[in-house]
Design an enzyme around this catalytic site. Structure first.
Site, PDB file in Angstrom:
ATOM      1  N   TRP A  87       1.110  -1.185  -0.357  1.00 11.06           N
ATOM      2  CA  TRP A  87      -0.083  -0.118  -0.305  1.00 11.06           C
ATOM      3  C   TRP A  87       1.154   1.196  -0.147  1.00 11.06           C
ATOM      4  CZ3 TRP A  87      -3.401  -1.724  -2.475  1.00 11.06           C
ATOM      5  CH2 TRP A  87      -4.386  -3.087  -2.244  1.00 11.06           C
ATOM      6  N   PHE A 119     -15.665 -11.479  11.436  1.00 10.52           N
ATOM      7  CA  PHE A 119     -16.915 -10.541  10.558  1.00 10.52           C
ATOM      8  C   PHE A 119     -17.608 -11.234   9.866  1.00 10.52           C
ATOM      9  CE2 PHE A 119     -12.986  -9.892   7.597  1.00 10.52           C
ATOM     10  CZ  PHE A 119     -13.115 -11.744   6.835  1.00 10.52           C
ATOM     11  N   HIS A 169     -11.467 -12.268  -2.029  1.00 15.41           N
ATOM     12  CA  HIS A 169     -10.104 -13.245  -2.640  1.00 15.41           C
ATOM     13  C   HIS A 169      -9.586 -14.666  -2.000  1.00 15.41           C
ATOM     14  CE1 HIS A 169      -5.735 -12.005  -2.349  1.00 15.41           C
ATOM     15  NE2 HIS A 169      -6.642 -11.766  -1.399  1.00 15.41           N
TER      16      HIS A 169
HETATM   17  C1  LIG Z   1      -5.228 -10.849   3.465  1.00 18.88           C
HETATM   18  S1  LIG Z   1      -5.330 -10.062   4.642  1.00 18.88           S
HETATM   19  C2  LIG Z   1      -5.709  -8.195   3.442  1.00 18.88           C
HETATM   20  C3  LIG Z   1      -5.784  -6.876   4.556  1.00 18.88           C
HETATM   21  C4  LIG Z   1      -5.991  -5.948   4.157  1.00 18.88           C
HETATM   22  N1  LIG Z   1      -7.445  -6.049   4.017  1.00 18.88           N
HETATM   23  C5  LIG Z   1      -4.785  -5.295   3.148  1.00 18.88           C
HETATM   24  O1  LIG Z   1      -5.513  -5.913   1.954  1.00 18.88           O
HETATM   25  O2  LIG Z   1      -3.437  -5.581   2.828  1.00 18.88           O
HETATM   26  C6  LIG Z   1      -7.259 -10.253   5.141  1.00 18.88           C
HETATM   27  C7  LIG Z   1      -7.124  -9.985   6.470  1.00 18.88           C
HETATM   28  O3  LIG Z   1      -8.464  -9.988   6.603  1.00 18.88           O
HETATM   29  C8  LIG Z   1      -8.306 -10.688   8.292  1.00 18.88           C
HETATM   30  N2  LIG Z   1      -9.403 -11.899   8.899  1.00 18.88           N
HETATM   31  C9  LIG Z   1      -9.613 -12.936   8.104  1.00 18.88           C
HETATM   32  N3  LIG Z   1     -10.958 -13.568   8.524  1.00 18.88           N
HETATM   33  C10 LIG Z   1     -11.524 -12.403   9.651  1.00 18.88           C
HETATM   34  C11 LIG Z   1     -12.654 -12.760   9.901  1.00 18.88           C
HETATM   35  N4  LIG Z   1     -12.961 -14.251  10.260  1.00 18.88           N
HETATM   36  N5  LIG Z   1     -13.170 -11.316  11.248  1.00 18.88           N
HETATM   37  C12 LIG Z   1     -11.966 -10.250  10.384  1.00 18.88           C
HETATM   38  N6  LIG Z   1     -11.455 -10.377  10.608  1.00 18.88           N
HETATM   39  C13 LIG Z   1     -10.717 -11.594   9.122  1.00 18.88           C
HETATM   40  C14 LIG Z   1      -7.210 -11.070   7.991  1.00 18.88           C
HETATM   41  O4  LIG Z   1      -6.933 -10.905  10.112  1.00 18.88           O
HETATM   42  C15 LIG Z   1      -6.013 -10.257   7.427  1.00 18.88           C
HETATM   43  O5  LIG Z   1      -5.912  -9.212   8.320  1.00 18.88           O
END
Ligand SMILES: C[S@@+](CC[C@H](N)C(=O)[O-])C[C@H]1O[C@@H](n2cnc3c(N)ncnc32)[C@H](O)[C@@H]1O
EC number: 2.1.1.4
Length: 311
Positions: free
Chosen positions: A128, A201, A219
Site C-alpha cells: 500500500w 466478520f 479473494h
Molecule cells: C489478505 S488480508 C488483507 C489485509 C488488508 N485488508 C490489506 O489489503 O492489506 C485478510 C485480512 O482479513 C482478516 N481476517 C480474516 N478472517 C477474518 C475474520 N473472520 N474476521 C475479521 N477479520 C478477518 C485477516 O486477519 C487479515 O487481516
C-alpha cells in the site's frame, strides 16, 4: 543494501555477506541478467550497483520496500507452491502438507505464531506504500465520512484513506490478535482518525458505517462465504452507503493480467478463494443486495469495485 552506496565487486559482496566468491560471482551475474544490478568496469574488474528499481523496491530502508514481502514469499508462499501439483489435483490449499497444521480456518494456520502473524502483516503493509493511493482515489470517496475497513490488518490502507480524505474516520475491524499487533506496531497515536474494533466478520456484529472497505478479503473465500459476508455488510450499512472491494481484477475472458492469474493460483495453494473478474465481483455484490455497481482499473496491481446500498 551496500551496492546502493557504491559499486562493489563480487568479491566485496562475498566478504560483506559471508559467502563464497564463486557463489557471489554467479549470483551477481544472474542479478545483472534480471536487471536488478547494473555492471561497470573499474580497474579491469566488474563492479555491481543497484538499478533504480532494486533501490526503490528491494532495499530495506526504501519507503517503497518490498523486502518484507520477499521474506514472506520465501518463508511461506514458496513452501505452499512446492505442493502446486497437489493443489491443482485436489483443488484446495496445501497448508497441511507445507506446515503440518490442520485447520478449518486457514487464517489460524497462517497465524500459527505471533512471529508468523507479524510477517504476514508486514507483507500486507508493504504494497500500500506503492499503490494504496491509486485504489483509494480510484473513486471519489469524499462523501463517506465513517469508513470501516473490514480485515483492515496493519492499517496501511486506512492511513491512505485518512490522508486522501481529510474529513473521514476509519475503524479497522479485524481478529483480536491482529488488532492488538496493529495497535502496538503499525498504527501510532498520531493516526488520530483511525480506531479499532476486534471481532470475527462472519460472526460478530459489524460497526455501522457509510462505507465498508474489503481489501484483499473476498479473494480469500468461496463465492458462498463472500455472499454471506457481503449480506452481513449490507445489513449493517447505512442507507445510501457503499462497499468498496479492492482486488486484482482478472480480464473478462481470464486472459490476464499475468499478475492476477498468478495470484489466483496463489489463492488456490494458500486459501479457499480465487481472483475474479469485475463481472464476478459485481454478481457477488448484487447477490447481497448492492446496486449501481461500478469498477475502476488503476493500471497497477490492484483495482476497485464500488457498490451502493439504496437509500
Ligand atoms: C489478505 S488480508 C488483507 C489485509 C488488508 N485488508 C490489506 O489489503 O492489506 C485478510 C485480512 O482479513 C482478516 N481476517 C480474516 N478472517 C477474518 C475474520 N473472520 N474476521 C475479521 N477479520 C478477518 C485477516 O486477519 C487479515 O487481516
Amino acid at each position: 543494501q551496500k551496492a546502493a552506496e557504491r559499486p562493489l565487486t563480487a568479491e566485496e559482496v562475498s566478504r560483506a555477506v559471508g559467502a563464497s566468491v564463486d557463489g557471489a560471482e554467479r549470483l551477481m551475474a544472474a542479478c545483472s541478467g534480471l536487471q536488478l544490478v547494473n555492471t561497470h568496469q573499474e580497474h579491469g574488474q566488474v563492479c555491481y550497483s543497484n538499478t533504480q528499481q532494486a533501490s526503490a523496491f528491494l532495499t530495506r530502508s526504501s519507503p517503497t520496500s518490498l523486502y518484507q514481502a520477499v521474506q514472506f514469499s520465501s518463508g511461506t508462499n514458496y513452501l505452499c507452491w512446492h505442493y502446486l501439483t497437489d493443489a491443482v489435483r485436489e483443488g484446495r490449499n496445501q497448508y497441511e502438507k507445507a506446515f503440518g497444521i490442520t485447520s478449518e480456518d486457514f487464517f489460524q494456520a497462517l497465524y500459527r505464531s505471533d512471529e508468523e502473524m507479524g510477517k504476514f502483516m508486514q507483507l500486507m503493509n508493504a504494497i500500500w506504500n506503492i499503490c494504496g493511493k491509486d485504489v483509494i482515489t480510484a473513486f471519489d470517496l469524499s462523501p463517506f465520512k465513517n469508513i470501516c475497513d473490514l480485515g483492515g490488518c496493519s492499517g496501511a490502507l486506512a492511513k491512505q484513506c485518512t490522508s486522501s480524505y481529510p474529513e473521514c474516520n476509519v475503524i479497522i475491524f479485524d481478529l483480536s490478535k491482529v488488532v492488538q499487533m496493529s495497535r502496538k506496531h503499525f498504527v501510532t497515536e498520531a493516526d488520530q482518525r483511525i480506531s479499532f474494533q476486534e471481532g470475527d466478520f462472519f460472526k460478530d456484529s459489524l460497526p455501522e458505517a457509510d462505507l465498508y472497505i474489503l481489501s484483499r478479503i473476498l479473494h480469500d473465500w468461496t463465492d458462498q462465504r463472500c455472499i454471506e459476508l457481503l449480506r452481513r455488510i449490507h445489513k449493517a450499512c447505512r442507507s445510501g452507503g457503499a462497499v468498496l472491494v479492492v482486488e486484482a481484477l482478472l480480464n473478462q475472458d481470464g486472459s490476464g493480467p499475468l499478475t492476477a492469474q498468478l495470484y489466483s493460483l496463489n489463492m488456490l495453494v494458500q486459501t479457499e478463494g480465487r481472483e475474479r473478474t469485475d463481472a464476478q465481483y459485481a454478481a457477488l455484490l448484487a447477490a447481497a443486495g448492492f446496486s449501481s455497481i461500478q469498477h475502476r482499473r488503476t493500471g497497477k496491481i490492484y483495482d476497485a469495485v464500488l457498490g451502493y446500498k439504496q437509500e
